[in-house]
Enzyme design. Sequence first.
Site, PDB file in Angstrom:
ATOM      1  CG  HIS A 163      -0.026   8.026  -1.861  1.00  0.00           C
ATOM      2  ND1 HIS A 163       0.350   9.346  -1.979  1.00  0.00           N
ATOM      3  CD2 HIS A 163       1.015   7.399  -1.263  1.00  0.00           C
ATOM      4  CE1 HIS A 163       1.572   9.500  -1.479  1.00  0.00           C
ATOM      5  NE2 HIS A 163       1.997   8.345  -1.037  1.00  0.00           N
TER       6      HIS A 163
HETATM    7  C1  BDR Z   1       1.611   5.774  -5.513  1.00  0.00           C
HETATM    8  O1  BDR Z   1       2.805   5.008  -5.677  1.00  0.00           O
HETATM    9  C2  BDR Z   1       2.716   3.782  -4.997  1.00  0.00           C
HETATM   10  O2  BDR Z   1       3.788   3.607  -4.116  1.00  0.00           O
HETATM   11  C3  BDR Z   1       1.432   3.803  -4.224  1.00  0.00           C
HETATM   12  O3  BDR Z   1       0.815   2.531  -4.237  1.00  0.00           O
HETATM   13  C4  BDR Z   1       0.591   4.847  -4.903  1.00  0.00           C
HETATM   14  O4  BDR Z   1      -0.228   4.287  -5.906  1.00  0.00           O
HETATM   15  C5  BDR Z   1       1.915   7.010  -4.680  1.00  0.00           C
HETATM   16  O5  BDR Z   1       2.836   7.820  -5.311  1.00  0.00           O
END
Ligand code: BDR
Length: 318
Positions: free
Chosen positions: A238
């Site tokens: 992500h």
């Molecule tokens: C986001 O949530 C966190 O777990 C990750 O670091 C990312 O920023 C993804 O939904």
Amino acid sequence: MIGCMRLIVDADPGIDDALAFYYLKAQADTEIVAIGTVHGNVPVRQATVNALRLAERLGIDAPVAMGAARPLAQPLKTAEDVHGADGLGGFAGDEPTRVHTAGESAAEQIARLARANPGELSLLAIGPLTNVALAVQIEPELPRLLDRTVVMGGALGVPGNITSHAEANFWHDPEAADLVLDAGFEDLTIVGLDVTMASHAPGEWLEALPESGYPRQILGFYADFYGSFLGKAGFVPHDPLAAAILVDPELATYVEDRFAIELTGTYTRGKLVADQRFLAEGSPFGRDIGTGRSTARYAVSADNARFLDRLRDAVTQP
Ligand code: BDR
Ligand code: CA
């Protein structure tokens, strides 16, 4: 890109946050001038120590300011099930030798730097938006003082990853996210699950990384989580995708709309919503979401092959 992009990174490291730092460090003409930390994947103290560790490991010579320890209007919840008890998949390692900035919070750091460098700094926010919302309270001109702002969060046309409807960063502090969407940012890009889930790095991609390398080590825990969550080997990058889109906006395509966060829904609290009538070109209906808000871009597709090649290069650099 013309000239060097100078940016503030606000993060909750976090395994994919760590990869975003690798990504940014590997880019020519991109300089991280300051780091802020926030609650989210882990409590903010742990996120801060991890940010210091990563900065040290990668030779990022930027100050690290500790940010908000809890959301604006709900209890703290963290995500060690995704990132490990130490936030870095059990491989956080030794205590850093550097310490975080004394006497200035992450929000104050954003406001101060933006005032001192009008129009010159960009912001990448890859954790809950608590610090950014607080920075807007400190400096209401922030949305016009920053150059570009890229936020990782939201799930518009796909399921959420922390609830059926909500993406984790926005769900961890819905009020903060909504405040940011309503703050009038002049150049705001939202990178949500619609593109990040599709950028899934398969098992072979992971296995091709050097076994003794730090990225491969920390990714083990995260890949185990995503393996059981998605029923296929690999992981979802992500935060590095948001970093990549900040560096190269042409990596993605976008819709432009007005956005808000559902704050009261029984099942949908924390969900990103768009003005769907705005999306429907020539719609005779009025605007019912975010009337008066400025528009933002939401990424709807990305060149995943190109991105994953670039990410591999970034995490395998000597
Ligand atoms: C986001 O949530 C966190 O777990 C990750 O670091 C990312 O920023 C993804 O939904
Ligand atoms: Ca994150």
